[in-house]
Write a protein that holds these residues in place. Structure first.
Motif, PDB file in Angstrom:
ATOM      1  N   ASP A   1       0.945  -1.169  -0.045  1.00  0.00           N
ATOM      2  CA  ASP A   1       0.015  -0.001  -0.101  1.00  0.00           C
ATOM      3  C   ASP A   1       0.926   1.181  -0.104  1.00  0.00           C
ATOM      4  OD1 ASP A   1      -2.491   1.006   0.103  1.00  0.00           O
ATOM      5  OD2 ASP A   1      -2.383   1.616   2.241  1.00  0.00           O
ATOM      6  N   THR A   2       1.427   1.551  -1.071  1.00  0.00           N
ATOM      7  CA  THR A   2       2.515   2.621  -1.109  1.00  0.00           C
ATOM      8  C   THR A   2       2.057   4.039  -1.731  1.00  0.00           C
ATOM      9  OG1 THR A   2       3.192   2.096  -3.564  1.00  0.00           O
ATOM     10  CG2 THR A   2       4.172   0.905  -1.673  1.00  0.00           C
ATOM     11  N   HIS A   3       1.065   3.959  -2.525  1.00  0.00           N
ATOM     12  CA  HIS A   3       0.443   5.302  -3.157  1.00  0.00           C
ATOM     13  C   HIS A   3       1.869   5.964  -4.121  1.00  0.00           C
ATOM     14  CE1 HIS A   3      -2.909   4.884  -0.533  1.00  0.00           C
ATOM     15  NE2 HIS A   3      -2.108   4.743   0.460  1.00  0.00           N
ATOM     16  N   ALA A   4       2.882   5.015  -4.267  1.00  0.00           N
ATOM     17  CA  ALA A   4       3.777   5.518  -5.176  1.00  0.00           C
ATOM     18  C   ALA A   4       3.261   5.668  -6.767  1.00  0.00           C
ATOM     19  CB  ALA A   4       4.939   4.770  -5.053  1.00  0.00           C
TER      20      ALA A   4
END
Lengths: 158, 359
Positions: free
Chosen positions: B164-167
């Motif tokens: 769950d990085t949102h990168a």
């Protein structure tokens, strides 16, 4: 953050898969030691030097703990902002001691997850002398950290 | 913790190709890593001069977009991959638990930074790393990572953070399982289509080339020209580490050596065997030699990078005595990269012609 006096060192055990022609000229996989192992060793030296340099800037009040970890984790402001779901301007502000002072615990928890540290690591460096060992265990989404310091037993080189 | 019965962990040079091979191998299909890479139209060169990653110099991409290998191999080989995307890691892991409990290995896209079983120098924020979850207990997972010799163990908290990085460009909370494999695969058809696709993306039509001058052969030429400018743009440790990171990135960071060109050569050899084509065999040899020469060039870069002092304070004095030497060495590297670009331009044009003649 726990800093060991002896630092982390590369044990040389890492192997990579290279493709190279065999005796019959067939390009086949080989699971071998990296040809660039020397660079891996210098990575550890540089990391140690970078830690010292950044710690100096942090203690001199030039950057905040957020700034410290952005640089230490080799991240850009752009990537940090995207991952924190905030603006680059806010991240830049958080990287200063003034901006850091106004941060909410909720935001610190998010940063702690990003840098894979505990919230306590934004406020404290624990230096562990040679012959000592320390393990940290995190609780409640990195909000609480229990650090256990022990004397290394004979033959324990961890 | 116990791995799913019958799952065989195998290392690979690249994470996506290795993960795909390990997943389909469990499902009963035998395919080599080079074949996965070739049918996945893996080769690429992207010089993102406007973006910075873990290196101190701009980002370079050496393969197509992450997860495209899954997409292309699935389509051309008729493998039915099940892709599942979730809003949060909790939901994704609940689903993953169901699959593991049913004895189904689960492919996951993760950020390498949190893979605690890997050595620290590999743990950078790279959000498109692929692994397979093959076992679990209450608070941890058993992980088959193609970069790790053994099965690894990862705490649930770390796995959640990694998923769950949102990168940018990351495929967060993304699971892949194999729903079914075909009774037989038309390997010739798959290889031919894939080679055509690779030719297209590497050469690109002239109009597109102008729009994206940082991709394919044009990207290689742009990179080659920028190499000459490094000493003017970067200094000290930034320059040193940038040069070293480029070289190590070409060889060690999941490429199989020679910026994936050696693996592509291995694919062409396998494809030549399928078609019984001596022309394709000849092209394979050329690509392998090209990959080996790329390795030599990487070694040259390492030599240049290592000369730059580790300490920034020493750099100005060092530059006075060694500056000209470094400029001339980088100029030579730049020329050789231009030759590499010219080689690939000729090579992919030749490949296009040979593919058109294949039965």
């Amino acid at each position: 953050m726990i800093v060991r006096e002896n630092g982390d060192r590369y044990d040389g055990s890492h192997r990579v898969v290279y493709y190279a022609p065999d005796e019959q000229g067939r390009c086949a996989p080989q699971h071998v030691k990296s040809e660039f192992d020397e660079q891996i060793e210098s990575f550890y030296e540089l990391r140690e030097a970078e830690l010292e340099r950044l710690q100096g800037r942090l203690l001199a009040g030039e950057i905040s703990s957020i700034g410290f970890f952005v640089h230490y984790c080799n991240m850009t402001v752009q990537d940090t902002a995207a991952r924190m779901r905030t603006t680059q301007g806010r991240v830049r502000r958080h990287m200063t001691p003034e901006g850091f002072g106004g941060l909410k615990v909720r935001t610190l928890k998010k940063y702690a997850k990003l840098f894979d540290v505990a919230v306590a690591d934004f406020f404290q460096f624990t230096h562990i002398a040679a012959g000592m060992n320390a393990t940290a265990k995190r609780f409640h989404e990195r909000l609480i950290q229990k650090v256990q310091v022990t004397i290394e037993s004979e033959g324990d080189d961890s | 913790m116990k791995a799913i019965d019958g799952y065989e962990h195998k290392v690979a040079s690249h994470c996506e190709t290795g993960t795909l091979r390990n997943l389909v191998s469990f499902a009963g299909m035998d395919i080599s890593e080079p074949m996965v890479f070739g049918i996945g139209s893996g080769p690429m060169f992207i010089y993102l001069f406007f973006a910075k990653g873990p290196s101190t110099l701009p980002l370079i991409g050496l393969r197509n977009r992450p997860a495209n290998i899954f997409k292309f191999v699935g389509k051309l080989c008729g493998i039915d991959f099940r892709y599942e995307k979730f809003k949060n890691p909790g939901a994704a892991l609940s689903r993953a638990n169901e699959w593991i409990d049913r004895g189904v290995p689960v492919g996951v896209s993760v950020d390498m930074f949190y893979m605690k079983y890997l050595p620290i120098f590999l743990r950078v924020h790279a959000p498109s790393h692929f692994i397979v979850l093959v076992g679990r207990d209450d608070g941890a997972y058993m992980v088959s990572d193609p970069y790790n010799s053994e099965l690894g163990r990862l705490d649930r908290e770390d796995l959640e953070a990694a998923m769950d990085t949102h990168a940018p460009l990351a495929r967060d909370n993304f699971l892949i399982t194999v729903r079914g494999i075909p009774d037989g695969v038309d390997w010739k058809h798959a290889a031919k289509k894939a080679m055509k696709k690779t030719v297209k993306v590497m050469l690109m039509p002239p109009g597109i080339r102008r729009l994206v001058p940082f991709m394919g052969i044009q990207g290689m030429k742009l990179y080659a020209r920028k190499v000459r400018q490094w000493p003017d743009r970067y200094q000290g440790v930034v320059l040193r580490e940038g040069i070293l990171f480029n070289a190590v990135g070409f060889e060690d960071q999941g490429t199989g050596g020679g910026a994936f060109r050696l693996m592509y050569g291995a694919f062409l050899q396998e494809a030549a065997g399928l078609f019984g084509s001596t022309e394709l065999e000849g092209l394979a040899e050329r690509m392998i030699e090209h990959g080996q020469d790329w390795r030599r060039l990487s070694r040259k870069l390492i030599e240049i990078g290592k000369q730059v002092p580790l300490n920034d304070d020493e750099y100005p004095r060092w530059l006075e005595t060694h500056g000209e030497g470094m400029r001339s060495a980088l100029h030579e590297v730049s020329e050789r990269f231009l030759e590499k670009a010219a080689f690939e331009e000729r090579f992919f044009k030749d490949l296009d012609k040979v593919v058109a003649r294949l039965g």
